[in-house]
Design an enzyme around this catalytic site. Structure first.
Site, PDB file in Angstrom:
ATOM      1  N   GLY A  46     -64.554   9.502  30.429  1.00 45.65           N
ATOM      2  CA  GLY A  46     -63.260  10.003  30.931  1.00 45.65           C
ATOM      3  C   GLY A  46     -63.314  11.485  31.203  1.00 45.65           C
ATOM      4  N   ASN A  47     -62.164  12.078  31.372  1.00 45.42           N
ATOM      5  CA  ASN A  47     -62.098  13.528  31.578  1.00 45.42           C
ATOM      6  C   ASN A  47     -60.851  14.061  30.868  1.00 45.42           C
ATOM      7  OD1 ASN A  47     -59.796  13.614  33.590  1.00 45.42           O
ATOM      8  ND2 ASN A  47     -61.222  12.248  34.641  1.00 45.42           N
TER       9      ASN A  47
END
Ligand code: CTP
Length: 433
Positions: free
Chosen positions: A223-224
């Protein structure tokens, strides 16, 4: 309602086109007062302006002193439109100089100001003009154009004044649409003017927000750090300004704003499907979501175990589609495409160059550049952005709370829509003056 509109005209060859602006406003049923600069009268005559506006035209600061004309015109205005706005007039407005009737009128007014710049490309691109335009925008002035096209001499490029119809549409949109907003009559109305102007009424805006997650197994993902705060602030600002908003929410850490339809997604492929489904009915697509460029080549059905065969683990990733670039490269029915660029580049000039290159690569109309880093951009309540326009120039710079940055971005969207949209609802006589 009939508005009191001041049309300021400054001294450039495009002053002849200002007659079209005055005429369109008069035909729309408004009370138009023309304030040309001395230089403007070298390009267009006072009798013409009086005949078209159906009102006396004043230029001289020292005429009508008894009626305090230098402030009275501005105080009475509901809207000020300056077309053309030359580089010199823009500089004077930015500095608050009041050495003529137009400068006094603007300073003495609380009405919204709309300017239509017109000048040679070199002047428009000069850092002084760019800084002055950024100052005016940050004060809430709406800048319409300039268009790209043939200029006075043999040259062509950005700097040509927008067409009168586009200027009038943009100006009337600022005060609540071409139907014209009610004029303020006094202090009782003051509170209502705090409410955001419904300048996106009837516009359908799709906003993606948050960050995608690409699963590795049932418990892990790539993810980020995007929280979705800036994207949801944009959705909220668009909603507050009258738009019909559809929010595509990717793993948001904040709640979705009221009044928007919401579709939740997790992966880049899901986000792409959601955007595709919403695109056909969107006037504006704002791609604020941070989309994973890669996803694991395969997703394990069971939790991936340490297998004891070594110290490392190698993941194979495959490219995700670039959703914005795909849409930008194909016909998209005139939907205004607003992309974002999250960059860690520390140098301001190189940051802008990366933004310009990204806008072109993605086929976006507007590109919002924001610097990200360990402490910047993500999950905070503040942001600092630069918006690059269709001609690759900086159209605005905003910093502060993400909500105020969101309104700054929406201001640019409103201006951009206005120059594309023809004037639709002119009231009054259809006969040419
Ligand atoms: N974007 C997209 N699809 C992707 C990646 C990004 O639609 N697969 C969109 C984002 O929503 C954003 C813009 O493209 O509006 C730029 O995203 P950004 O992450 O800054 O750039 P990338 O295209 O991922 O390029 P790079 O990471 O190489 O800088």
């Amino acid at each position: 309602m009939r508005l009191n509109v001041v049309v300021g005209i400054s001294g450039g060859i495009a002053a002849y086109k200002a007659v079209g602006v005055v005429r369109a406003l008069v035909l729309a049923g408004h009370d138009v007062h023309v304030v040309p600069t001395e230089a403007a009268l070298r390009f267009v005559g006072r009798p013409t302006l009086e005949a078209i506006s159906r009102n006396p035209v004043h230029v001289d600061l020292y005429e009508g002193v008894a009626e305090v004309r230098h402030v009275a015109i501005g105080q009475a205005a509901d809207l000020i439109v300056i077309a053309p706005a030359t580089a010199n007039t823009i500089a004077k407005l930015a500095a608050g100089i009041a050495d003529d009737l137009l400068g006094n009128t603007v300073l003495a007014s609380r009405a919204p100001v709309v300017i239509a710049p017109a000048m040679h490309t070199e002047m428009w691109e000069h850092p002084a003009t760019r800084a002055n335009i950024a100052t005016l925008r940050s004060r809430g002035v709406t800048v319409v154009g300039p268009a790209i096209g043939q200029l006075t001499g043999a040259d062509s490029g950005p700097g040509r004044m927008e067409e009168p119809e586009a200027i009038v549409a943009a100006a009337l949109a600022v005060v609540g649409g071409a139907e014209a907003a009610p004029a303020s009559d006094g202090p009782e109305d003051a509170a209502s003017t705090d409410a955001p102007v419904a300048d996106l009424a009837g516009v359908r805006v799709v906003v993606t927000a948050g960050g995608t997650r690409e699963p590795l197994d049932p418990v892990r993902f790539l993810g980020n750090r995007s929280s979705g705060k800036q994207g949801t602030a944009i959705a909220e600002a668009a909603r507050a300004r009258g738009a019909e908003v559809h929010l595509i929410a990717a793993n948001l850490e904040v709640s979705s704003p009221d009044g928007c339809s919401v579709r939740t997604v997790s992966t880049a492929l899901e986000l792409r499907d959601a955007v595709r489904d919403a695109l056909a009915s969107a006037d504006v697509l704002v791609m604020a979501a941070a989309v994973a460029d890669y996803r694991p080549a395969s997703v394990s059905e069971a939790k991936i175990k340490k297998d004891g065969s070594g110290d490392g683990l190698t993941l194979e990733l495959v490219r995700n589609p670039d959703i914005l670039a795909e849409i930008g490269a194909e016909p998209h029915g005139g939907t205004l495409l607003v992309g974002f660029a999250a960059e860690t580049e520390p140098d301001d000039d190189r940051l802008l160059e990366l933004g310009r290159a990204k806008r072109r690569a993605k086929g976006a109309d507007l590109l919002v550049v924001n610097r990200v880093g360990w402490r910047e951009g993500f999950a905070t309540d503040e942001n600092a952005v630069v918006v690059i326009g269709p001609d690759d120039l900086v159209v605005t710079e905003r910093h502060g709370a993400k909500t105020s940055v969101a309104h700054g971005i929406i201001d640019v969207v409103v201006s951009e829509l206005a120059v594309r949209r023809p004037v639709s609802t002119h009231r009054g006589s259809a006969h040419p003056i």
